[in-house]
Design an enzyme around this catalytic site. Structure first.
Site, short mmCIF file in Angstrom:
data_model
loop_
_atom_site.label_atom_id
_atom_site.label_comp_id
_atom_site.label_asym_id
_atom_site.label_seq_id
_atom_site.Cartn_x
_atom_site.Cartn_y
_atom_site.Cartn_z
CG ASP A 1 -1.07 3.07 6.23
OD1 ASP A 1 -1.19 3.88 5.30
OD2 ASP A 1 -1.31 3.35 7.41
CD GLU B 1 -4.97 1.16 -2.20
OE1 GLU B 1 -5.12 0.19 -1.43
OE2 GLU B 1 -5.29 2.32 -1.90
CG ASP C 1 -1.85 1.16 1.29
OD1 ASP C 1 -2.14 1.73 0.22
OD2 ASP C 1 -2.30 1.51 2.40
#
Lengths: 184, 184
Positions: free
Chosen positions: B141, B68, B7
């Site tokens: 996260d 992501e 992420d």
């Protein structure tokens, strides 16, 4: 002072080296453009960009790398690529322990033409005059890279704050292991 | 299949490894967060991020890296950092010749919770259940990084187009010299 100017981009990344100092004639050492194909996956293009920029650093051993600061006035897809290309250039500067400074497009235009609102043609023309070239470097991205390097020299190398912080970080980078990573 | 989920972020970069296959229980191998200080220059933070992510790749040898996909709905400063962090992760995947796939936040949410509009708490809770963890990984996260890895496995490894293109590029990257760079 030898400055490597980089106009970051994924499709066309302008790159150029200018040598000189304030109050003395500036000299173009080299100029070019790194091209990657939009047909290739982003990760492949970033890797190509990394290797190409590293070749320039290895060959010309610049004292400073000057990168155009990215803004998001353009479309999202372009901005992402430009931001990532700029990130690669920043990464390489840190890895090679070379001072790096970002200049905004208007700072570059103002330094080279006297006006922060100059257009691409005006910038190219002034780069041509300042470096006493026979013809303007093409594409415009490569002229922009030279303009960035000129801007950096004429601004007196500015931004000593970043340089000081980077110098202070060198020791920490050299000894960097797994600090900051928490694993379970 | 072992998937490294990332992420991307400059201040907090979630990272996690999940092993498993469709129709079998998934297992968390490791999870963490890479932190860099906003007091440091961007280039130093990107270098730190590169080294930390490389440590994870070296240690866990993932088959795939799932990142992501960045959108710019947030503020400009954050997006630039996120785009650059994602760029570093993409670069590392290419350099290590590991297949890399990007998933959008809603693809991840839909895969893990059944709804593309799930909130962070719902994602964390489902990650907890799916991986049979005693407590939810924090910060969010790191849970997002695990969710990305889960999403990738459950989507059947998708995006073979990117993998095929990357495989085709390997030869070219290996032999890459100064192609695409025009010097004067």
């Amino acid at each position: 002072m030898k400055v490597l100017g980089i106009d970051p981009g994924l499709t066309r990344c302008g790159i150029g080296v200018v040598q000189g100092s304030i109050g003395a004639p500036l000299q173009m050492v080299s100029v070019g453009v790194i091209l990657t194909s939009s047909q290739d996956p982003t990760e492949v293009r970033l890797l190509q960009l990394e290797r190409e920029i590293q070749l320039w650093i290895t060959e010309f051993k610049p004292d400073v790398i000057a990168i155009e600061r990215v803004f998001s006035q353009h479309n999202l897809r372009t901005v992402m690529g430009t931001a990532q290309a700029a990130g690669i250039a920043l990464l390489l500067a840190a890895r090679n322990q070379i001072k790096v400074v970002m200049h905004t497009p208007s700072e570059v235009k103002a330094a080279v033409t006297g006006s922060g609102r100059a257009n691409k043609a005006q910038v190219s023309k002034m780069v041509l005059n300042i470096l006493k070239l026979d013809e303007a470097p093409k594409p415009a991205d490569s002229a922009d890279a030279l303009a960035l390097a000129i801007c950096h020299i004429w601004r007196g190398g500015g931004n000593s704050k970043v340089a000081a912080a980077l110098a202070a970080e060198k020791t920490r980078i050299a000894s960097l292991k797994k600090t900051g990573t928490a694993k379970k």
